[in-house]
Every structure is written in C-alpha cells, then in structure tokens.
Scaffold this motif. Structure first.
Motif, mmCIF file in Angstrom:
data_model
loop_
_atom_site.group_PDB
_atom_site.id
_atom_site.type_symbol
_atom_site.label_atom_id
_atom_site.label_comp_id
_atom_site.label_asym_id
_atom_site.label_seq_id
_atom_site.Cartn_x
_atom_site.Cartn_y
_atom_site.Cartn_z
ATOM 1 N N LEU A 119 49.428 43.592 35.955
ATOM 2 C CA LEU A 119 50.146 42.362 35.611
ATOM 3 C C LEU A 119 49.797 41.918 34.191
ATOM 4 O O LEU A 119 49.181 40.877 34.001
ATOM 5 N N PRO A 120 50.177 42.669 33.163
ATOM 6 C CA PRO A 120 49.718 42.337 31.813
ATOM 7 C C PRO A 120 50.130 40.951 31.318
ATOM 8 O O PRO A 120 49.367 40.297 30.626
ATOM 9 N N ASN A 121 51.298 40.484 31.686
ATOM 10 C CA ASN A 121 51.760 39.189 31.189
ATOM 11 C C ASN A 121 51.308 38.026 32.067
ATOM 12 O O ASN A 121 51.336 36.884 31.635
ATOM 13 N N GLN A 122 50.914 38.313 33.288
ATOM 14 C CA GLN A 122 50.525 37.254 34.218
ATOM 15 C C GLN A 122 49.084 37.386 34.672
ATOM 16 O O GLN A 122 48.640 36.662 35.554
ATOM 17 N N GLN A 123 48.347 38.296 34.107
ATOM 18 C CA GLN A 123 47.007 38.601 34.593
ATOM 19 C C GLN A 123 46.100 37.374 34.618
ATOM 20 O O GLN A 123 45.527 37.062 35.646
ATOM 21 N N PHE A 124 45.968 36.668 33.519
ATOM 22 C CA PHE A 124 45.046 35.528 33.492
ATOM 23 C C PHE A 124 45.522 34.408 34.409
ATOM 24 O O PHE A 124 44.711 33.781 35.099
ATOM 25 N N ASP A 125 46.829 34.157 34.454
ATOM 26 C CA ASP A 125 47.348 33.118 35.349
ATOM 27 C C ASP A 125 47.051 33.454 36.808
ATOM 28 O O ASP A 125 46.685 32.583 37.595
ATOM 29 N N THR A 126 47.195 34.714 37.158
ATOM 30 C CA THR A 126 46.911 35.146 38.525
ATOM 31 C C THR A 126 45.430 35.002 38.839
ATOM 32 O O THR A 126 45.063 34.538 39.920
ATOM 33 N N ILE A 127 44.590 35.369 37.912
ATOM 34 C CA ILE A 127 43.140 35.232 38.107
ATOM 35 C C ILE A 127 42.769 33.771 38.303
ATOM 36 O O ILE A 127 41.989 33.427 39.197
ATOM 37 N N LYS A 128 43.323 32.891 37.490
ATOM 38 C CA LYS A 128 43.047 31.458 37.638
ATOM 39 C C LYS A 128 43.519 30.944 38.996
ATOM 40 O O LYS A 128 42.825 30.171 39.651
ATOM 41 N N LYS A 129 44.696 31.367 39.428
ATOM 42 C CA LYS A 129 45.245 30.923 40.710
ATOM 43 C C LYS A 129 44.390 31.429 41.865
ATOM 44 O O LYS A 129 44.113 30.695 42.819
ATOM 45 N N LEU A 130 43.949 32.687 41.791
ATOM 46 C CA LEU A 130 43.097 33.234 42.846
ATOM 47 C C LEU A 130 41.765 32.501 42.905
ATOM 48 O O LEU A 130 41.248 32.236 43.992
ATOM 49 N N ALA A 131 41.213 32.156 41.756
ATOM 50 C CA ALA A 131 39.965 31.384 41.730
ATOM 51 C C ALA A 131 40.174 30.033 42.411
ATOM 52 O O ALA A 131 39.349 29.593 43.216
ATOM 53 N N GLU A 132 41.297 29.404 42.113
ATOM 54 C CA GLU A 132 41.608 28.097 42.706
ATOM 55 C C GLU A 132 41.789 28.214 44.220
ATOM 56 O O GLU A 132 41.219 27.436 44.987
ATOM 57 N N LEU A 133 42.571 29.199 44.658
ATOM 58 C CA LEU A 133 42.859 29.363 46.083
ATOM 59 C C LEU A 133 41.619 29.690 46.906
ATOM 60 O O LEU A 133 41.521 29.312 48.076
ATOM 61 N N THR A 134 40.674 30.402 46.312
ATOM 62 C CA THR A 134 39.470 30.819 47.042
ATOM 63 C C THR A 134 38.274 29.917 46.767
ATOM 64 O O THR A 134 37.176 30.207 47.233
ATOM 65 N N SER A 135 38.492 28.849 46.024
ATOM 66 C CA SER A 135 37.401 27.933 45.650
ATOM 67 C C SER A 135 36.263 28.703 44.994
ATOM 68 O O SER A 135 35.086 28.499 45.309
ATOM 69 N N SER A 136 36.633 29.598 44.098
ATOM 70 C CA SER A 136 35.670 30.429 43.375
ATOM 71 C C SER A 136 35.857 30.211 41.884
ATOM 72 O O SER A 136 36.838 29.603 41.459
ATOM 73 N N SER A 137 34.946 30.742 41.113
ATOM 74 C CA SER A 137 35.080 30.638 39.664
ATOM 75 C C SER A 137 35.908 31.808 39.135
ATOM 76 O O SER A 137 36.046 32.839 39.801
ATOM 77 N N VAL A 138 36.439 31.638 37.952
ATOM 78 C CA VAL A 138 37.174 32.710 37.286
ATOM 79 C C VAL A 138 36.239 33.900 37.074
ATOM 80 O O VAL A 138 36.639 35.057 37.224
ATOM 81 N N VAL A 139 34.977 33.623 36.772
ATOM 82 C CA VAL A 139 33.990 34.689 36.586
ATOM 83 C C VAL A 139 33.844 35.513 37.869
ATOM 84 O O VAL A 139 33.761 36.744 37.812
#
Length: 66
Positions: free
Chosen positions: A10-30
């Motif tokens: 997902l080259p164009n959406q990679q960071f947005d997806t990572i941020k969303k997954l962090a939010e959904l799982t109550s985890s950090s982006v790291v």
C-alpha cells in the motif's frame, strides 16, 4: 499475503493504514511497525481486529511458525 507484505503493498496509503491500525488496536504506531518488521507479534485479539479491518483472515496475515 502476510501482514508485512500487505502493508508494504500500500505505497500511497501505508502510513494512514498504520495509524488506523494503531488506533483500532489501542497500540502505538511504533508497535505496528514492530509487527510489520517481525520484531513482535500482536496479541491474538489485536490480530483479529487487524484481520477484520483489512478484510483478511488471521491465519493468512499471521501464519503460525512451524
């Protein structure tokens, strides 16, 4: 397709997806980056949330090592 490969496809959406997954799982982006790099594995409940969000199976995204 395993989690790491899917996110990297997902080259164009990679960071947005990572941020969303962090939010959904109550985890950090790291933490999400650590999962991507194989340095850590998310808890099974978080794996389920990730799989549901991405529309894939847990087994496909996070195959067990044998």
């Amino acid at each position: 397709m395993v989690f790491r490969d899917y996110i990297k496809s997902l080259p164009n959406q990679q960071f947005d997806t990572i941020k969303k997954l962090a939010e959904l799982t109550s985890s950090s982006v790291v933490s999400v980056y650590r999962w991507m790099n194989g340095d850590a594995t998310p808890h099974p409940l978080k794996q389920k949330v990730i799989a549901e969000y991405l529309g894939m199976s847990v087994e496909e995204l996070f195959p067990t090592k044998q």
